[in-house]
Scaffold this motif. Structure first.
Motif, PDB file in Angstrom:
ATOM      1  N   MET A 196       0.927  -1.230   0.059  1.00  0.00           N
ATOM      2  CA  MET A 196       0.211  -0.061  -0.019  1.00  0.00           C
ATOM      3  C   MET A 196       0.784   1.398  -0.071  1.00  0.00           C
ATOM      4  N   GLU A 197       0.422   2.164  -0.592  1.00  0.00           N
ATOM      5  CA  GLU A 197       0.951   3.386  -0.830  1.00  0.00           C
ATOM      6  C   GLU A 197       0.797   4.425   0.558  1.00  0.00           C
ATOM      7  N   PRO A 198       1.877   4.760   1.140  1.00  0.00           N
ATOM      8  CA  PRO A 198       1.989   5.761   2.221  1.00  0.00           C
ATOM      9  C   PRO A 198       1.272   7.185   1.920  1.00  0.00           C
ATOM     10  N   ILE A 199       0.969   8.154   2.879  1.00  0.00           N
ATOM     11  CA  ILE A 199       1.006   9.323   2.854  1.00  0.00           C
ATOM     12  C   ILE A 199       1.961  10.126   2.532  1.00  0.00           C
ATOM     13  N   LYS A 200       2.340  10.873   1.350  1.00  0.00           N
ATOM     14  CA  LYS A 200       3.314  11.753   1.125  1.00  0.00           C
ATOM     15  C   LYS A 200       3.432  13.102   1.502  1.00  0.00           C
ATOM     16  N   VAL A 201       4.336  13.518   2.024  1.00  0.00           N
ATOM     17  CA  VAL A 201       4.142  14.968   2.528  1.00  0.00           C
ATOM     18  C   VAL A 201       5.446  15.839   2.282  1.00  0.00           C
ATOM     19  N   TRP A 202       5.181  17.117   1.518  1.00  0.00           N
ATOM     20  CA  TRP A 202       6.404  17.691   1.138  1.00  0.00           C
ATOM     21  C   TRP A 202       6.368  19.216   1.843  1.00  0.00           C
ATOM     22  N   ASP A 203       7.287  19.544   2.071  1.00  0.00           N
ATOM     23  CA  ASP A 203       7.556  21.331   2.513  1.00  0.00           C
ATOM     24  C   ASP A 203       7.090  21.945   1.261  1.00  0.00           C
ATOM     25  N   TRP A 204       6.381  22.965   1.364  1.00  0.00           N
ATOM     26  CA  TRP A 204       5.786  23.611   0.103  1.00  0.00           C
ATOM     27  C   TRP A 204       6.825  23.859  -1.102  1.00  0.00           C
ATOM     28  N   ASP A 205       7.973  24.054  -0.661  1.00  0.00           N
ATOM     29  CA  ASP A 205       9.029  24.532  -1.476  1.00  0.00           C
ATOM     30  C   ASP A 205       9.730  23.202  -2.322  1.00  0.00           C
ATOM     31  N   ASP A 206       9.429  22.205  -1.739  1.00  0.00           N
ATOM     32  CA  ASP A 206       9.885  20.850  -2.328  1.00  0.00           C
ATOM     33  C   ASP A 206       8.939  20.202  -3.128  1.00  0.00           C
ATOM     34  N   ALA A 207       7.669  20.662  -2.849  1.00  0.00           N
ATOM     35  CA  ALA A 207       6.513  19.776  -3.444  1.00  0.00           C
ATOM     36  C   ALA A 207       6.473  19.926  -5.147  1.00  0.00           C
ATOM     37  N   PRO A 208       5.842  18.813  -5.640  1.00  0.00           N
ATOM     38  CA  PRO A 208       5.994  18.683  -7.147  1.00  0.00           C
ATOM     39  C   PRO A 208       4.879  19.963  -7.558  1.00  0.00           C
ATOM     40  N   ALA A 209       5.428  20.603  -8.676  1.00  0.00           N
ATOM     41  CA  ALA A 209       4.799  21.763  -9.277  1.00  0.00           C
ATOM     42  C   ALA A 209       3.370  21.380  -9.887  1.00  0.00           C
ATOM     43  N   GLU A 210       2.908  20.465 -10.105  1.00  0.00           N
ATOM     44  CA  GLU A 210       1.559  19.974 -10.558  1.00  0.00           C
ATOM     45  C   GLU A 210       0.870  19.901  -9.268  1.00  0.00           C
ATOM     46  N   LEU A 211       1.063  19.567  -8.164  1.00  0.00           N
ATOM     47  CA  LEU A 211       0.226  19.457  -6.722  1.00  0.00           C
ATOM     48  C   LEU A 211       0.262  21.000  -6.346  1.00  0.00           C
ATOM     49  N   LYS A 212       1.271  21.619  -6.441  1.00  0.00           N
ATOM     50  CA  LYS A 212       1.287  23.030  -5.785  1.00  0.00           C
ATOM     51  C   LYS A 212       0.491  24.030  -6.729  1.00  0.00           C
ATOM     52  N   ALA A 213       0.096  23.716  -8.064  1.00  0.00           N
ATOM     53  CA  ALA A 213      -0.796  24.541  -8.742  1.00  0.00           C
ATOM     54  C   ALA A 213      -2.114  24.382  -8.380  1.00  0.00           C
ATOM     55  N   LEU A 214      -2.602  23.402  -7.463  1.00  0.00           N
ATOM     56  CA  LEU A 214      -3.934  23.193  -7.155  1.00  0.00           C
ATOM     57  C   LEU A 214      -4.273  24.257  -6.032  1.00  0.00           C
ATOM     58  N   SER A 215      -3.147  24.828  -5.494  1.00  0.00           N
ATOM     59  CA  SER A 215      -3.504  25.933  -4.109  1.00  0.00           C
ATOM     60  C   SER A 215      -4.418  26.970  -4.379  1.00  0.00           C
ATOM     61  N   PRO A 216      -5.224  27.188  -3.637  1.00  0.00           N
ATOM     62  CA  PRO A 216      -6.158  28.649  -3.702  1.00  0.00           C
ATOM     63  C   PRO A 216      -5.685  29.513  -2.773  1.00  0.00           C
ATOM     64  N   HIS A 217      -4.349  29.505  -1.862  1.00  0.00           N
ATOM     65  CA  HIS A 217      -4.047  29.989  -0.872  1.00  0.00           C
ATOM     66  C   HIS A 217      -3.255  31.377  -1.110  1.00  0.00           C
ATOM     67  N   GLY A 218      -2.384  31.363  -2.247  1.00  0.00           N
ATOM     68  CA  GLY A 218      -2.057  32.844  -2.677  1.00  0.00           C
ATOM     69  C   GLY A 218      -0.691  33.272  -1.999  1.00  0.00           C
TER      70      GLY A 218
END
Length: 72
Positions: free
Chosen positions: A1-23
């Protein structure tokens, strides 16, 4: 089974960061696999250290969830 993966904002994949509404107030990005998508994950809720002010949730086409924690 896959684990939860967590990144610091600066290290997160760009395609996931693009989902952010937080500005620009983001701190953390998590990818919750489909098999855990419906579970309560208390350490990742709004008001926690993951997102002291807000946590947004975004469902991906494969059923996994992206959660983005922000400080404002």
């Amino acid at each position: 089974m896959e684990p939860i993966k967590v990144w610091d904002w600066d290290d997160a994949p760009a395609e996931l960061k693009a989902l952010s509404p937080h500005g620009g107030d983001e701190d953390w990005v998590a990818l919750v696999p489909k098999h855990m998508a419906g579970r309560f994950i208390g350490w990742m809720e709004s008001g926690s250290s993951f997102g002291c002010c807000d946590v947004s949730e975004h469902e991906l086409p494969d059923g996994s969830i992206v959660r983005i924690g922000a400080h404002a």
